[in-house]
Design a protein around this motif. Structure first.
Motif, PDB file in Angstrom:
ATOM      1  N   ARG A 107      61.385  53.854 -16.358  1.00  0.00           N
ATOM      2  CA  ARG A 107      61.236  53.456 -17.772  1.00  0.00           C
ATOM      3  C   ARG A 107      61.004  54.651 -18.682  1.00  0.00           C
ATOM      4  O   ARG A 107      61.217  54.553 -19.887  1.00  0.00           O
ATOM      5  CB  ARG A 107      60.083  52.461 -17.916  1.00  0.00           C
ATOM      6  CG  ARG A 107      60.423  51.060 -17.470  1.00  0.00           C
ATOM      7  CD  ARG A 107      59.380  50.047 -17.910  1.00  0.00           C
ATOM      8  NE  ARG A 107      58.041  50.390 -17.468  1.00  0.00           N
ATOM      9  CZ  ARG A 107      57.460  49.964 -16.355  1.00  0.00           C
ATOM     10  NH1 ARG A 107      58.119  49.174 -15.538  1.00  0.00           N
ATOM     11  NH2 ARG A 107      56.239  50.304 -16.053  1.00  0.00           N
ATOM     12  N   ARG A 157      59.102  52.364 -10.879  1.00  0.00           N
ATOM     13  CA  ARG A 157      59.491  51.607 -12.094  1.00  0.00           C
ATOM     14  C   ARG A 157      58.989  52.316 -13.340  1.00  0.00           C
ATOM     15  O   ARG A 157      59.706  52.419 -14.342  1.00  0.00           O
ATOM     16  CB  ARG A 157      58.946  50.176 -12.031  1.00  0.00           C
ATOM     17  CG  ARG A 157      59.773  49.260 -11.168  1.00  0.00           C
ATOM     18  CD  ARG A 157      59.406  47.800 -11.350  1.00  0.00           C
ATOM     19  NE  ARG A 157      57.986  47.539 -11.250  1.00  0.00           N
ATOM     20  CZ  ARG A 157      57.326  47.285 -10.128  1.00  0.00           C
ATOM     21  NH1 ARG A 157      57.967  47.252  -8.977  1.00  0.00           N
ATOM     22  NH2 ARG A 157      56.031  47.052 -10.141  1.00  0.00           N
ATOM     23  N   GLU A 158      57.752  52.805 -13.295  1.00  0.00           N
ATOM     24  CA  GLU A 158      57.180  53.537 -14.428  1.00  0.00           C
ATOM     25  C   GLU A 158      58.031  54.768 -14.747  1.00  0.00           C
ATOM     26  O   GLU A 158      58.337  55.048 -15.910  1.00  0.00           O
ATOM     27  CB  GLU A 158      55.748  53.948 -14.092  1.00  0.00           C
ATOM     28  CG  GLU A 158      55.070  54.795 -15.141  1.00  0.00           C
ATOM     29  CD  GLU A 158      53.655  55.178 -14.735  1.00  0.00           C
ATOM     30  OE1 GLU A 158      52.712  54.702 -15.382  1.00  0.00           O
ATOM     31  OE2 GLU A 158      53.501  55.955 -13.758  1.00  0.00           O
ATOM     32  N   LEU A 210      53.350  48.693  -2.635  1.00  0.00           N
ATOM     33  CA  LEU A 210      53.589  48.153  -3.973  1.00  0.00           C
ATOM     34  C   LEU A 210      53.283  49.187  -5.046  1.00  0.00           C
ATOM     35  O   LEU A 210      53.949  49.232  -6.088  1.00  0.00           O
ATOM     36  CB  LEU A 210      52.771  46.879  -4.183  1.00  0.00           C
ATOM     37  CG  LEU A 210      53.156  45.696  -3.288  1.00  0.00           C
ATOM     38  CD1 LEU A 210      52.201  44.530  -3.512  1.00  0.00           C
ATOM     39  CD2 LEU A 210      54.601  45.286  -3.495  1.00  0.00           C
ATOM     40  N   GLY A 211      52.285  50.030  -4.799  1.00  0.00           N
ATOM     41  CA  GLY A 211      51.949  51.093  -5.748  1.00  0.00           C
ATOM     42  C   GLY A 211      53.091  52.077  -5.908  1.00  0.00           C
ATOM     43  O   GLY A 211      53.412  52.517  -7.016  1.00  0.00           O
ATOM     44  N   PHE A 271      50.411  55.692 -13.693  1.00  0.00           N
ATOM     45  CA  PHE A 271      49.894  54.824 -12.637  1.00  0.00           C
ATOM     46  C   PHE A 271      49.509  55.634 -11.400  1.00  0.00           C
ATOM     47  O   PHE A 271      48.593  55.256 -10.667  1.00  0.00           O
ATOM     48  CB  PHE A 271      50.904  53.731 -12.280  1.00  0.00           C
ATOM     49  CG  PHE A 271      50.382  52.811 -11.222  1.00  0.00           C
ATOM     50  CD1 PHE A 271      49.349  51.925 -11.499  1.00  0.00           C
ATOM     51  CD2 PHE A 271      50.900  52.849  -9.940  1.00  0.00           C
ATOM     52  CE1 PHE A 271      48.836  51.092 -10.512  1.00  0.00           C
ATOM     53  CE2 PHE A 271      50.396  52.020  -8.940  1.00  0.00           C
ATOM     54  CZ  PHE A 271      49.368  51.140  -9.226  1.00  0.00           C
ATOM     55  N   HIS A 272      50.168  56.755 -11.165  1.00  0.00           N
ATOM     56  CA  HIS A 272      49.845  57.601 -10.014  1.00  0.00           C
ATOM     57  C   HIS A 272      48.361  57.951  -9.997  1.00  0.00           C
ATOM     58  O   HIS A 272      47.724  57.944  -8.948  1.00  0.00           O
ATOM     59  CB  HIS A 272      50.692  58.884 -10.042  1.00  0.00           C
ATOM     60  CG  HIS A 272      50.385  59.815  -8.913  1.00  0.00           C
ATOM     61  ND1 HIS A 272      49.426  60.798  -9.003  1.00  0.00           N
ATOM     62  CD2 HIS A 272      50.904  59.898  -7.667  1.00  0.00           C
ATOM     63  CE1 HIS A 272      49.370  61.451  -7.857  1.00  0.00           C
ATOM     64  NE2 HIS A 272      50.255  60.932  -7.021  1.00  0.00           N
ATOM     65  N   LEU A 285      56.276  51.454  -5.462  1.00  0.00           N
ATOM     66  CA  LEU A 285      57.334  50.774  -6.219  1.00  0.00           C
ATOM     67  C   LEU A 285      56.986  50.716  -7.706  1.00  0.00           C
ATOM     68  O   LEU A 285      57.859  50.900  -8.568  1.00  0.00           O
ATOM     69  CB  LEU A 285      57.576  49.378  -5.654  1.00  0.00           C
ATOM     70  CG  LEU A 285      58.107  49.346  -4.219  1.00  0.00           C
ATOM     71  CD1 LEU A 285      58.160  47.926  -3.691  1.00  0.00           C
ATOM     72  CD2 LEU A 285      59.465  50.022  -4.123  1.00  0.00           C
ATOM     73  N   ARG A 286      55.712  50.480  -8.011  1.00  0.00           N
ATOM     74  CA  ARG A 286      55.285  50.456  -9.413  1.00  0.00           C
ATOM     75  C   ARG A 286      55.451  51.830 -10.066  1.00  0.00           C
ATOM     76  O   ARG A 286      55.882  51.943 -11.218  1.00  0.00           O
ATOM     77  CB  ARG A 286      53.839  49.980  -9.510  1.00  0.00           C
ATOM     78  CG  ARG A 286      53.347  49.889 -10.931  1.00  0.00           C
ATOM     79  CD  ARG A 286      51.990  49.253 -11.012  1.00  0.00           C
ATOM     80  NE  ARG A 286      51.458  49.396 -12.344  1.00  0.00           N
ATOM     81  CZ  ARG A 286      50.263  49.007 -12.694  1.00  0.00           C
ATOM     82  NH1 ARG A 286      49.460  48.410 -11.825  1.00  0.00           N
ATOM     83  NH2 ARG A 286      49.844  49.177 -13.928  1.00  0.00           N
ATOM     84  N   MET A 287      55.107  52.903  -9.336  1.00  0.00           N
ATOM     85  CA  MET A 287      55.282  54.255  -9.881  1.00  0.00           C
ATOM     86  C   MET A 287      56.760  54.538 -10.146  1.00  0.00           C
ATOM     87  O   MET A 287      57.103  55.129 -11.179  1.00  0.00           O
ATOM     88  CB  MET A 287      54.705  55.298  -8.924  1.00  0.00           C
ATOM     89  CG  MET A 287      53.200  55.393  -8.971  1.00  0.00           C
ATOM     90  SD  MET A 287      52.588  56.646  -7.834  1.00  0.00           S
ATOM     91  CE  MET A 287      51.942  55.618  -6.536  1.00  0.00           C
TER      92      MET A 287
END
Length: 165
Positions: A47, A43-44, A36-37, A88-89, A39-41
């Motif tokens: 953006r 997305r970040e 999930l991390g 987020f990384h 995938l979040r990176m």
């Protein structure tokens, strides 16, 4: 869609392969946050295109191994993202390091990455009846004839000004 195309990359190409391996399926509490991390990176990075990620391809090598092929604007932008305290990384890597030091990841989940900086003249690509994908998604695509019908011609291609470098 043009039938046969090649990537319109110019200059060096920066490729990051990054992924994880689920070593123990039952350790969901450890490997799911890693997945999930990532995938979040992604997305970040989507953006904020100024950070330098040009394109990505999500892949699986097996039911245990997942990875992302990433194409970056430059190694400097890749390094800047990897070390940016506001990204987020940084938070995810800090958490992983803490778990690793505590010995909680050993044998549960594997993580890896490989980075390649490929000079112009050391890459080529062909896409047949494909939308922009991989290197072409990162740098655009052109009809194959523009770079050469044969791989040796595409390897020999130099972008304008490359001879001066």
């Amino acid at each position: 869609m043009v039938s046969r195309t090649t990537a319109d990359a110019r200059g060096e190409v920066v490729v990051l392969l990054i992924g994880m391996r689920v070593n123990r399926f039952r350790a969901v509490r450890l490997w799911l946050p890693v997945m999930l991390g990532m995938l979040r990176m992604l997305r970040e990075l989507e953006r904020d295109p100024g950070r330098g990620l040009l394109a990505k391809v999500l892949l699986t090598a097996s039911p245990r191994t997942y990875y992302v092929v990433q194409y970056w604007e430059s190694k400097e932008k890749l390094y800047a993202y990897a070390t940016a305290p506001d990204a987020f990384h940084h938070k995810a890597w800090t958490r992983l390091n803490r778990l690793e030091r505590a010995g909680r990841l050993r044998g549960e989940v594997g993580i890896w990455h490989e980075t390649y900086v490929v000079p112009e003249g050391s890459y080529e690509a062909v896409y047949g009846d494909m939308p922009a994908f991989g290197l072409a998604a990162a740098h655009g695509q052109v009809p194959l004839e523009k770079r050469g019908r044969y791989a040796k011609d595409r390897f020999a291609h130099r972008s304008a000004g490359a001879e001066d470098a």
